[in-house]
Design a protein around this motif. Sequence first.
Motif, PDB file in Angstrom:
ATOM      1  N   ILE A  78      26.786   7.953  21.864  1.00  0.00           N
ATOM      2  CA  ILE A  78      25.760   8.277  22.568  1.00  0.00           C
ATOM      3  C   ILE A  78      24.497   7.704  22.144  1.00  0.00           C
ATOM      4  CG2 ILE A  78      24.754  10.387  23.601  1.00  0.00           C
ATOM      5  CD1 ILE A  78      27.306  11.912  23.650  1.00  0.00           C
ATOM      6  N   THR A  79      24.143   7.878  20.843  1.00  0.00           N
ATOM      7  CA  THR A  79      22.949   7.602  20.190  1.00  0.00           C
ATOM      8  C   THR A  79      22.797   5.992  19.698  1.00  0.00           C
ATOM      9  OG1 THR A  79      23.604   8.159  17.968  1.00  0.00           O
ATOM     10  CG2 THR A  79      22.550   9.941  19.279  1.00  0.00           C
ATOM     11  N   GLY A  80      24.189   5.548  19.486  1.00  0.00           N
ATOM     12  CA  GLY A  80      24.162   3.975  18.927  1.00  0.00           C
ATOM     13  C   GLY A  80      23.818   4.015  17.495  1.00  0.00           C
ATOM     14  N   TYR A  81      23.749   5.184  16.767  1.00  0.00           N
ATOM     15  CA  TYR A  81      23.396   5.313  15.566  1.00  0.00           C
ATOM     16  C   TYR A  81      24.523   5.938  14.596  1.00  0.00           C
ATOM     17  CZ  TYR A  81      18.475   4.097  17.072  1.00  0.00           C
ATOM     18  OH  TYR A  81      17.482   3.599  17.239  1.00  0.00           O
ATOM     19  N   SER A  82      24.621   5.334  13.549  1.00  0.00           N
ATOM     20  CA  SER A  82      25.702   5.946  12.589  1.00  0.00           C
ATOM     21  C   SER A  82      25.126   6.932  11.519  1.00  0.00           C
ATOM     22  CB  SER A  82      26.433   4.632  11.798  1.00  0.00           C
ATOM     23  OG  SER A  82      25.349   4.061  10.877  1.00  0.00           O
ATOM     24  N   GLN A  83      26.277   7.691  10.924  1.00  0.00           N
ATOM     25  CA  GLN A  83      25.745   8.779  10.046  1.00  0.00           C
ATOM     26  C   GLN A  83      25.103   8.146   8.875  1.00  0.00           C
ATOM     27  OE1 GLN A  83      28.700  11.295   8.844  1.00  0.00           O
ATOM     28  NE2 GLN A  83      27.740  12.304   7.153  1.00  0.00           N
ATOM     29  N   ASP A  84      25.362   6.846   8.556  1.00  0.00           N
ATOM     30  CA  ASP A  84      24.859   6.142   7.475  1.00  0.00           C
ATOM     31  C   ASP A  84      23.312   5.690   7.753  1.00  0.00           C
ATOM     32  OD1 ASP A  84      26.933   6.124   5.916  1.00  0.00           O
ATOM     33  OD2 ASP A  84      27.522   4.115   6.497  1.00  0.00           O
ATOM     34  N   GLU A  85      23.090   5.452   8.906  1.00  0.00           N
ATOM     35  CA  GLU A  85      21.637   5.280   9.519  1.00  0.00           C
ATOM     36  C   GLU A  85      20.430   6.557   9.323  1.00  0.00           C
ATOM     37  OE1 GLU A  85      21.419   1.788  12.599  1.00  0.00           O
ATOM     38  OE2 GLU A  85      22.960   3.257  13.075  1.00  0.00           O
ATOM     39  N   PHE A  86      21.309   8.000   9.802  1.00  0.00           N
ATOM     40  CA  PHE A  86      20.576   8.832   9.504  1.00  0.00           C
ATOM     41  C   PHE A  86      20.388   9.296   8.276  1.00  0.00           C
ATOM     42  CE2 PHE A  86      22.191   9.504  13.861  1.00  0.00           C
ATOM     43  CZ  PHE A  86      20.856  10.217  14.374  1.00  0.00           C
ATOM     44  N   GLU A  87      21.444   9.254   7.301  1.00  0.00           N
ATOM     45  CA  GLU A  87      21.284   9.447   5.792  1.00  0.00           C
ATOM     46  C   GLU A  87      20.518   8.543   5.278  1.00  0.00           C
ATOM     47  OE1 GLU A  87      24.967   9.157   4.268  1.00  0.00           O
ATOM     48  OE2 GLU A  87      25.745  10.959   5.148  1.00  0.00           O
ATOM     49  N   ASN A  88      20.119   7.571   5.793  1.00  0.00           N
ATOM     50  CA  ASN A  88      19.147   6.305   5.223  1.00  0.00           C
ATOM     51  C   ASN A  88      17.829   6.533   5.567  1.00  0.00           C
ATOM     52  OD1 ASN A  88      20.979   5.142   3.592  1.00  0.00           O
ATOM     53  ND2 ASN A  88      21.481   3.385   5.184  1.00  0.00           N
ATOM     54  N   GLY A  89      17.520   7.592   6.107  1.00  0.00           N
ATOM     55  CA  GLY A  89      15.940   7.950   6.753  1.00  0.00           C
ATOM     56  C   GLY A  89      15.679   7.801   8.071  1.00  0.00           C
ATOM     57  N   LEU A  90      16.643   7.842   8.834  1.00  0.00           N
ATOM     58  CA  LEU A  90      16.365   7.667  10.267  1.00  0.00           C
ATOM     59  C   LEU A  90      15.776   8.808  10.742  1.00  0.00           C
ATOM     60  CD1 LEU A  90      16.534   5.956  12.871  1.00  0.00           C
ATOM     61  CD2 LEU A  90      18.939   6.922  13.334  1.00  0.00           C
ATOM     62  N   SER A  91      14.723   8.831  11.494  1.00  0.00           N
ATOM     63  CA  SER A  91      13.998  10.082  12.207  1.00  0.00           C
ATOM     64  C   SER A  91      14.657  10.548  13.450  1.00  0.00           C
ATOM     65  CB  SER A  91      12.482   9.899  12.114  1.00  0.00           C
ATOM     66  OG  SER A  91      12.061  11.057  12.648  1.00  0.00           O
ATOM     67  N   TRP A  92      14.666  11.854  13.509  1.00  0.00           N
ATOM     68  CA  TRP A  92      14.939  12.286  14.928  1.00  0.00           C
ATOM     69  C   TRP A  92      13.847  11.894  16.015  1.00  0.00           C
ATOM     70  CZ3 TRP A  92      19.690  14.504  16.188  1.00  0.00           C
ATOM     71  CH2 TRP A  92      20.361  14.869  15.119  1.00  0.00           C
ATOM     72  N   LYS A  93      12.649  11.443  15.636  1.00  0.00           N
ATOM     73  CA  LYS A  93      11.763  11.364  16.611  1.00  0.00           C
ATOM     74  C   LYS A  93      12.040   9.874  17.051  1.00  0.00           C
ATOM     75  CE  LYS A  93       8.177  14.296  14.327  1.00  0.00           C
ATOM     76  NZ  LYS A  93       6.932  14.226  13.705  1.00  0.00           N
ATOM     77  N   THR A  94      12.542   9.022  16.271  1.00  0.00           N
ATOM     78  CA  THR A  94      13.092   7.570  16.786  1.00  0.00           C
ATOM     79  C   THR A  94      13.888   7.678  17.981  1.00  0.00           C
ATOM     80  OG1 THR A  94      13.063   6.947  14.431  1.00  0.00           O
ATOM     81  CG2 THR A  94      13.977   5.446  15.993  1.00  0.00           C
ATOM     82  N   ILE A  95      14.733   8.738  18.013  1.00  0.00           N
ATOM     83  CA  ILE A  95      15.577   8.652  19.213  1.00  0.00           C
ATOM     84  C   ILE A  95      15.095   9.623  20.301  1.00  0.00           C
ATOM     85  CG2 ILE A  95      17.878   9.674  19.701  1.00  0.00           C
ATOM     86  CD1 ILE A  95      18.917   9.695  17.055  1.00  0.00           C
ATOM     87  N   ILE A  96      14.443  10.600  20.116  1.00  0.00           N
ATOM     88  CA  ILE A  96      13.643  11.175  21.335  1.00  0.00           C
ATOM     89  C   ILE A  96      12.759  10.334  22.069  1.00  0.00           C
ATOM     90  CG2 ILE A  96      12.588  13.223  22.147  1.00  0.00           C
ATOM     91  CD1 ILE A  96      15.085  13.806  20.769  1.00  0.00           C
ATOM     92  N   HIS A  97      12.725  10.479  23.410  1.00  0.00           N
ATOM     93  CA  HIS A  97      11.975   9.794  24.288  1.00  0.00           C
ATOM     94  C   HIS A  97      10.627  10.121  24.094  1.00  0.00           C
ATOM     95  CE1 HIS A  97      10.221   7.841  27.777  1.00  0.00           C
ATOM     96  NE2 HIS A  97      11.326   7.022  27.800  1.00  0.00           N
TER      97      HIS A  97
END
Length: 809
Positions: A78-97
Amino acid sequence: MCSYYLGVILVLVVIIHIFLIFMYRSAHQRRLSHQALHLAKHRFRMLDDMLLMMDIGIWSYDCGTKGIQNMSLGFHKITGYSQDEFENGLSWKTIIHPEDMTLYRSLVEQLQQGESVHAENRIIHAAGDVRWVQVKMIPTMDELGQIIRIDGIVVDITARFRMEEALYDINECKKMERALQDSMNRYRRLVESSPIAIAVCKDRKLMYVNPAGLRILGAAGSENILGTNPWDWVLDPYEEWACQRFTKLIRAGQVVPEELSLRRVDGERVDVVATALYEAESDAFEIFFEDITARKSAERALMESDRINRHILDIAPVAMLLHSDFSCVYANPAGYSLLGIDDIAQLANTSLQDFIPSDQVEFVVSEVEYVYESGTTSKLSGNKLVRLDGTIIDIEAITTPIAYTGHNTALTIIRDVTEQKQAERERNAAEQLVRESEDRYFRLQMSLDRFSSDLFGMVKISELNARIVQEISKVLSTNRVSLILINQHNLHIKVQAGNKELPEEVLHTICKHGPEHIPLCRLFESSDGYFIKIGDMNGDSSIVCLGGEVPLLMIDAKRIWLETISRYASVLYDNFRVIEDLTRELENLDSSQQIMPVWLLRLMLHLSENERKRLSQDLHDAALQEQIIWYRKLNLIASDRELPGHLRVQLEEIEQGLLDVIYQIRITCNELRPPLLKEEGLERSLEALFEFTQLRTNYSIQFDCSTFDDDISDDHLIGLYRIVQELLANATKHSNATEVKLTLSTHSDVVNLNYEDNGVGIDLSQKPDPFNNMGICGMRERVRGMNGKIQFDSTDNGGLAVYISITAK
């Protein structure tokens, strides 16, 4: 005793039996647990696959570690992002419109209060497209009411949302289909036109290579590429185990860009940087690679450049000093020369502070520490440097951090500016002399302007004499200035103005040479003073005497100024005497109640105009031209870029003052003698006068000359112009009018000039005394001198009306 042992044995048997039962149950329980765990994992995988098929994703967020603990495949899809990307500092604000950030913040506030949240919002997929999702999040709180974990479920409702939109508007659905098709076409074109090489590999076979990839591999078409193993193109093949490890890393999304060397179709070598992405749905690998052959060549050239730079450093004419934690490490040959050392051995065990004067150590140390800590280059600054032999020289230095062994290392570039500083000090001294000279010339020029301006209102010789003495005393800072009148025959002396005490040697010199033989406007010196003759008239000579020592006259500029101001006075002296004689005769006529003859009136007007013309020319050719010359010289000095800023501002202010003086002199010249009156005619000259007058007054002027014939004599031209000047001056000073009307017309060789305003007017019932002021009287006399008539009346609104008629020839 036997019964005792029998009881013990029985107890042991019972214990062993219980232990065996316990061990059996434990083993059985472990088997059941393993089965349950295996079944749970199987069910979880089935659930995960089912959720993936239903576009549903789940996740668990640990607030302590601030990372995703569990994330389903559906959430990744759904998001296109993997768990590793979240663990590497991907912010929730990047996903939210961005438009749903306000909703996101409100959901976070509810979660912090321990409330479960349920909402629909938009997210931005990793591919960049916008998707609608339905989100439910449940917080888990600790005993202190703090969130320790958030469990959530997300459902991709994009299709439903799009379907609802499509049901709402079928045309919109078609647009979406066309947009989707366009998007696919754009994606295809993007891939085809991408400068980055893109290849798709499945089961170790290349399924697709875009044109950029074909160019890098040197293939004319895809027939020689497709179906081959991508590892076969690597110049130095990897072992099988390394290929498998890379494949696992790619599947896990942990691959990083790596530099490889490929063998082209033509056998040539090409350097690339490659990375890959795994597409789980199609079990394919997307390989991205870029040609870095040029960059590799540049790196090799850079290494060669480093060698060359080191050589340049050694032969550079500017001193360079490398230091680490203030300890000197290296200096180039120019640095040896500047510091006064012979070889690198003398630089050992020396500190940067050893070359800094004691009064500048604190400042320099703080600057270098700032460079060490911030990693930024310092500003170029001027300082002092102590050579090894104790000599102190002026330098300019700049310090920049460099990558060297360890931290706190910097390179200081030093330039010897001792000779430049000496030249600058000499230049500043010269500039000071220039400024003093400029100030002196400016004050003298202002004196000439002030003196020439004051001459305009003088009609008596006595006033001129007093003004000359006053200005000379002020500029030369002496009170021993006298203006004497000496008879050329009997040498009788009379003090006209100034100090009554006259220098004896000056008088003796004048009498010895004879006042009539002394040249005009030339300064002469005697043992007890100075003298300069300013005019001769009727056997008398007017001479300015200065007693005692006058130090300022030792300056050439002051002497030139004195001769110049004497020249001004000499030009006007005789004319003022004639005007004074004529004024005396007119006063006699007035006392005898006689009317001035017309011929005398015309003569006086003619003399007055000639005097105005001469004075205008003198001002224009002398004072104005000198002002312009000094302005240009000052402008040339002010344009010097090496002048300090505050001096340039002061010079610009003086420039503006000179421009104002030039402007005032031009205005005065124009008022004394209207420019191009004969060439342009009365009509155009009056219009120019009206334009200038309305810039300085607050009343409007209406002028009508539609029936005027300009074929009149020169005396009539200047006479009518002067009358209009006086009428406007009266309107400005006395009438308080807001509107002035002027009509100029010609009828049967008679010129009519009519004037009306809406001001305070005059009382016609009184005696004609009010008409005896100089302005109105002057108009009446000027009209009489042209054989004309003038009539004063009142307008309907109480203002002043003046009607003038004269013969045209």
